[in-house]
Design a protein around this motif. Structure first.
Motif, PDB file in Angstrom:
ATOM      1  N   SER A   1       2.717 -24.826   0.461  1.00 50.16           N
ATOM      2  CA  SER A   1       3.635 -24.540  -0.643  1.00 50.16           C
ATOM      3  C   SER A   1       2.878 -24.018  -1.851  1.00 50.16           C
ATOM      4  O   SER A   1       1.767 -24.452  -2.144  1.00 50.16           O
ATOM      5  CB  SER A   1       4.392 -25.817  -1.034  1.00 50.16           C
ATOM      6  N   ASP A   2       3.499 -23.071  -2.544  1.00 54.13           N
ATOM      7  CA  ASP A   2       2.948 -22.645  -3.827  1.00 54.13           C
ATOM      8  C   ASP A   2       3.678 -23.337  -4.972  1.00 54.13           C
ATOM      9  O   ASP A   2       3.682 -22.845  -6.102  1.00 54.13           O
ATOM     10  CB  ASP A   2       3.005 -21.117  -3.983  1.00 54.13           C
ATOM     11  N   ASN A   3       4.245 -24.520  -4.650  1.00 54.16           N
ATOM     12  CA  ASN A   3       4.886 -25.350  -5.664  1.00 54.16           C
ATOM     13  C   ASN A   3       4.264 -26.753  -5.641  1.00 54.16           C
ATOM     14  O   ASN A   3       3.340 -27.030  -6.384  1.00 54.16           O
ATOM     15  CB  ASN A   3       6.390 -25.421  -5.426  1.00 54.16           C
ATOM     16  N   TRP A   4       4.741 -27.624  -4.750  1.00 55.88           N
ATOM     17  CA  TRP A   4       4.138 -28.961  -4.665  1.00 55.88           C
ATOM     18  C   TRP A   4       4.145 -29.481  -3.236  1.00 55.88           C
ATOM     19  O   TRP A   4       4.943 -29.060  -2.401  1.00 55.88           O
ATOM     20  CB  TRP A   4       4.817 -29.959  -5.606  1.00 55.88           C
ATOM     21  N   VAL A   5       3.216 -30.424  -2.983  1.00 54.77           N
ATOM     22  CA  VAL A   5       3.081 -31.097  -1.689  1.00 54.77           C
ATOM     23  C   VAL A   5       2.803 -32.576  -1.974  1.00 54.77           C
ATOM     24  O   VAL A   5       2.097 -32.907  -2.927  1.00 54.77           O
ATOM     25  CB  VAL A   5       1.928 -30.500  -0.856  1.00 54.77           C
ATOM     26  N   ALA A   6       3.349 -33.468  -1.148  1.00 52.93           N
ATOM     27  CA  ALA A   6       3.092 -34.907  -1.285  1.00 52.93           C
ATOM     28  C   ALA A   6       2.963 -35.522   0.106  1.00 52.93           C
ATOM     29  O   ALA A   6       3.639 -35.089   1.048  1.00 52.93           O
ATOM     30  CB  ALA A   6       4.199 -35.597  -2.071  1.00 52.93           C
ATOM     31  N   ALA A   7       2.105 -36.525   0.235  1.00 54.02           N
ATOM     32  CA  ALA A   7       1.892 -37.142   1.546  1.00 54.02           C
ATOM     33  C   ALA A   7       1.406 -38.572   1.393  1.00 54.02           C
ATOM     34  O   ALA A   7       0.840 -38.961   0.359  1.00 54.02           O
ATOM     35  CB  ALA A   7       0.879 -36.339   2.361  1.00 54.02           C
ATOM     36  N   ILE A   8       1.624 -39.355   2.445  1.00 49.68           N
ATOM     37  CA  ILE A   8       1.088 -40.709   2.585  1.00 49.68           C
ATOM     38  C   ILE A   8       0.353 -40.768   3.923  1.00 49.68           C
ATOM     39  O   ILE A   8       0.902 -40.369   4.954  1.00 49.68           O
ATOM     40  CB  ILE A   8       2.181 -41.779   2.545  1.00 49.68           C
TER      41      ILE A   8
END
Length: 969
Positions: free
Chosen positions: A855-862
């Motif tokens: 993404s050229d916006n945001w990424v989140a992960a656990i």
């Protein structure tokens, strides 16, 4: 400084009378007189006396003690006492909130913290009476192993009281110095004992593993009832003639006597073989075979020990002790008994133990003063794992198992020496550990035994300014510094004092110190006064060094010398430039050979460099890595370390055959100037570490251009000129490397020519009581463009965008990780990944173009991983379970109506971690339906073997992981 709380001065009533009746002038003069009397009273020496009579029974079934003690306590102070602090140290093992437990964690040990209830200990059933009157008690505000006993009638100066109490002790598993190991017993710090009250006040203190004791002198009369088949070693003179005769007879037996064979078999749980009958002792019948075969015999014996003028009492009991005995005639003509008690497992190392003990007695008697007691013993501690060291008690010392006889010899010499330096010269070990351990270490080294690496280690810690002064309390040292400074550096200080005074005068001073202060509590100033009065010299210059950091002798290294890899033989004396062969490998350069040139040594130099120029045997190009940095250590109170460095590397990243059938190579070079600042804590005991780092990457790349050949219309790779780019990176980091629940967090800002990127990564580890644990990793990233978003910028910055799934070699845009084959699409090298961004560990992500993966916006992960219970997977097999889930902005975008898949993607499976998590192998077993559907479109990659990935995370290998809490870096 301890204050004398609730103490009544004997002159106060007279002072009040004067205050009421005399005029101001006369009052002022009287106050001055009384002040001078008070000063004289405090400067004149006195000490309390605490005599003990203890009757105790050892229960071998549940590992408990039931006892009754009578203490005759004499108040020799000028103060009237309203209470007495008591140490009830078995309570240090009561729960995981004690000072002992907290210190064990700080020093990297979790065995007690995660111990079960049956392994812990405590003391209870206390019922203090003072001269027959019931005494109330108050808990200490901080420590559950200290209690205040309120005196029903204040104890005036010069008066004596009788204190009695029953007590019950649940002996703990032997976590520290004492307790039990199954049916082997070490009774140390086991009975209620008054804290020391001296001219500096009360010295109530909790039990600690690092930091020893301070106890009143007294006479001990101890009787113990225990199963008859135990061999017992204890403080003082054994009063039972039949038991003494039995021990001496046992000491004459050869190691492989039938009785010892039977006992050894019993200890292993084997049925004993029939024993031949032996003549019995007339006073004590030999234990018969049936009793030997019974682990918990009901027949008991009562042993009686007496010792005058000592500070403690310890007792050790084991059915399987081998006993050795001899006598030693001292210079005065007095003859003492010498005993050694050890187990068969250490028999080879203890063969000459009697000689070791005698040597220690003779040498210390010459250097300090003649040994005053009638008996001296050394006993092997019974522990599960080998450790190095021992612990002193009056007339008896405990020696931990060792790997060789030399270690046993050195440990016995040191611990027997404590009979003088602490047993007789009873300093406050908790506050002034150097007066005990350091003085003793000086005499250890005076035997002429070769030094270990302590000098090098100490110089290394001093070089990075992570040392501490000698003269601080034991519990304020880091674990590493406690050993290096309290022991070794103080020994160096004593050696400097010997050189200043001359050996003959130094010995005279120590003899006089012993003569004046034997069986007393000398303070540092008392030692200084003796030395200066005896020698007629001031030692102020050396004395000041006790409160200073840095080396004692201020040695400097000037000579430059060649070295080979790392020469510990000369590294503390000369500046070395070391040379060693260097070998490397990747899929393109193949084997690379060259040289490793560096100046890393101990102590660490301020200017540090390492160069590894190499030559690729296939690429026929020069490759290599290098780094040079200049360091400032502790430049201010708030900054621990500053480093200004420049690193660089050059390797091939791809290969191919051009249109002329010539092997061509693509590659990169990188230069990265770096400024890093590590912030200091107020205390070295604080495990939190904060840092900030600025790094700029200057990278040149000559990626392939593909040219169509006219004759066959195929495209062939062709070398290109280097194109350059830069990337600025600012990182803020915090980590806490505590042994339980460690964590770290990192905020990183990156900026290139037309983009910016912010990431935050956090890790938290949850320890399991029985070993292993679970790690939780949280990741979030935000990406943006400098200026407006355009199609050109989109393609130019594609590699920088945060990614949800596994990052491969061609996506390592800073070339910070080691890859076998950065651009491989087949073979094992194509299955290597790196830990970055969302880190969902699934391969072949290039075919996931329809999924919201980048993404050229945001990424989140656990990211989660956990070790498996050792009942399922043995501890030596480092298999874990992992589970990753994450999402991107695109999965939630309302603008992209074409995407109908899951907003949250996941993958889970088995993880094999090797070399302290440097190498990790991942085998996905479960994953999102979206991943499954995409993988099924390409059967060639949808196999179990092709889904396995691995990472080589050298950045995970730190000195802290190798050396634990002992590492100062």
């Amino acid at each position: 400084m301890f204050q004398r709380a609730n103490a009544i001065r004997p002159y106060q009533p007279f002072f009040l009378f004067l205050k009421m009746r005399l005029n101001l002038t006369f009052f002022f003069l009287t106050f001055l007189c009384l002040g001078s009397l008070r000063s004289y009273s405090q400067s004149s020496y006195w000490q309390q006396q605490a005599n003990f009579e203890i009757k105790v029974t050892l229960n071998d079934i549940d590992q408990t003690l039931d006892a009754f003690e009578t203490i005759t306590y004499t108040n020799s102070s000028p103060d009237t006492l309203k209470f007495i602090w008591f140490h009830i140290w078995p309570n240090a093992y009561k729960n995981d909130k004690t000072a002992f437990s907290e210190q064990m964690l700080r020093n990297g040990r979790t065995d007690f913290y995660f111990s079960n209830k049956t392994q812990r200990g405590y003391i209870n059933r206390l019922d203090f009476k003072i001269d027959g009157l019931t005494a109330e008690t108050e808990d200490h505000p901080q420590y559950i192993d200290v209690v205040k006993v309120l005196l029903p009638i204040p104890l005036a100066p010069g008066k004596t009281i009788t204190i009695t109490t029953p007590f019950h002790v649940q002996l703990p598993y032997n976590f520290s110095r004492g307790g039990h190991l199954e049916h082997s017993y070490q009774l140390t710090q086991w009975f209620p004992k008054p804290a020391v009250y001296d001219r500096k006040g009360w010295h109530e203190m909790p039990y600690l593993d690092q930091g020893e004791f301070y106890s009143e002198f007294g006479n001990y009369d101890v009787t113990i009832t225990l199963p008859k088949d135990f061999v017992v070693a204890a403080t003082g003179d054994l009063q039972n003639e039949d038991e003494l005769a039995w021990l001496k007879e046992k000491a004459k037996q050869p190691l492989e006597s039938q009785k010892e064979k039977v006992k050894s078999q019993n200890a292993k749980g084997k049925k004993p073989a029939p024993a031949k009958k032996k003549p019995t002792n007339a006073k004590r019948p030999t234990t018969n075979n049936q009793q030997l075969a019974t682990q918990k015999t009901t027949e008991t014996k009562t042993l009686h020990y007496i010792q005058h003028n000592v500070i403690d009492f310890a007792l050790f009991a084991n059915k399987n002790f081998i006993v050795r005995n001899d006598t030693l005639q001292l210079q005065s003509g007095r003859v003492i008994n010498v005993w050694a008690f050890y187990l068969k497992s250490q028999a080879n190392n203890w063969t000459n133990s009697i000689r070791f003990i005698k040597e220690a007695i003779v040498k210390h008697s010459q250097w300090l003063g003649e040994y005053p007691f009638n008996v001296v013993s050394a006993v092997q501690e019974d522990v599960v794992t080998k450790s190095y060291g021992g612990m002193e008690y009056p007339t008896i010392t405990m020696i931990a198992p060792a790997d060789d006889a030399l270690t046993v010899e050195e440990t016995i010499f040191h611990e027997v020496g404590h009979n003088w330096l602490q047993g007789i010269l009873a300093t406050n070990e908790r506050t002034y550990a150097w007066m005990d351990e350091g003085f003793n270490t000086y005499y250890d080294r005076r035997t002429g035994r070769p030094d270990d690496l302590s000098a090098l280690e100490l110089a290394s810690v001093e070089g990075i300014k992570q040392d501490q002064p000698i003269n601080i309390p034991a519990d304020q040292f880091t674990e590493l510094n406690y050993g290096l400074i309290t022991y070794y550096k103080t020994g160096e200080w004593m050696k400097a004092l010997e050189q200043k005074l001359g050996t003959a005068m130094f010995d005279s001073c120590m003899h006089e110190y012993y003569r004046q202060w034997q069986f007393k509590h000398p303070q540092p100033e008392d030692f200084k006064n003796v030395v200066e009065k005896t020698s007629g010299q001031s030692i102020d210059d050396l004395w000041a060094k006790l409160d200073q950091k840095g080396p004692i002798d201020n040695k400097t290294r000037k000579t430059l010398a060649p070295g080979w890899l790392l020469s510990l033989r000369i590294t503390d004396k000369k500046k070395c430039i070391s040379l060693a062969p260097a070998v490397g490998f990747n899929d393109y350069d193949h084997f690379m050979v060259g040289a490793l040139i560096h100046n890393y040594q101990l102590p660490l130099p301020r200017l540090q460099f390492v160069l590894a120029p190499m030559y690729g045997t296939v690429s026929k190009t020069f490759t290599g890595i290098g780094r040079v940095g200049y360091n400032w250590y502790q430049p201010s109170q708030k900054i621990k370390h500053i480093e200004l460095a420049l690193s660089g590397s050059k390797f091939s990243t791809n290969d191919g055959v051009d249109s002329n059938d010539t092997k061509v190579f693509a590659g990169f070079y990188k230069l990265a100037p770096t400024l890093r600042i590590d912030f200091a804590n107020k205390s070295l005991l604080n495990s939190i570490h904060k840092w900030i780092e600025w790094k700029t990457y200057f990278i040149g790349e000559n990626n392939f251009q593909y040219v169509q050949k006219i004759t066959d219309s195929n495209y062939y790779p062709s070398s290109s000129t280097y194109t350059t780019r830069y990337l600025n990176q600012l990182t803020f980091g915090i980590d806490n490397n505590r042994v339980i629940y460690p964590y770290d967090a990192k905020l990183q800002l990156q900026q290139g020519a037309s983009f910016w990127k912010a990431t935050i990564t956090g890790n938290y580890f949850l320890n399991y009581a029985k070993g292993g644990g679970a790690n939780v990793r949280l990741f979030a990233a935000k990406f943006g463009y400098i200026g407006s978003r355009t199609t050109t910028k989109l393609f130019e910055n594609y590699r920088y965008m945060p990614k949800l799934t596994a990052v491969k070699g061609n996506e390592d845009y800073t070339y910070s990780n080691y890859f076998f084959g950065r651009n491989e699409n087949n073979g094992i090298a194509s299955q290597q990944i790196m830990m970055r961004d969302g880190d969902l560990k699934i391969l072949h992500t290039d075919q996931f173009s329809s999924l919201p993966n980048r993404s050229d916006n945001w990424v989140a992960a656990i990211n989660l991983n956990t070790s498996l219970p050792y009942q399922i997977i043995p501890k030596w097999i480092p298999i874990k379970l992992f589970f990753d889930l994450g999402t991107t902005a695109d999965a939630w975008s309302k603008d992209d109506v074409s995407y109908t898949g899951s907003r949250i993607l996941y993958v889970g499976g088995l993880q094999l971690s090797l070399l302290k998590n440097v190498i990790n192998i991942y085998a996905p077993l479960v994953y999102s339906k979206d991943f499954k559907n995409e993988l099924q479109t390409d059967p060639a990659t949808n196999t179990f073997g092709k889904r396995i990935s691995f990472s080589i995370d050298i950045q995970n290998l730190t000195l802290r992981k190798i050396f634990g809490t002992k590492s100062p870096l």
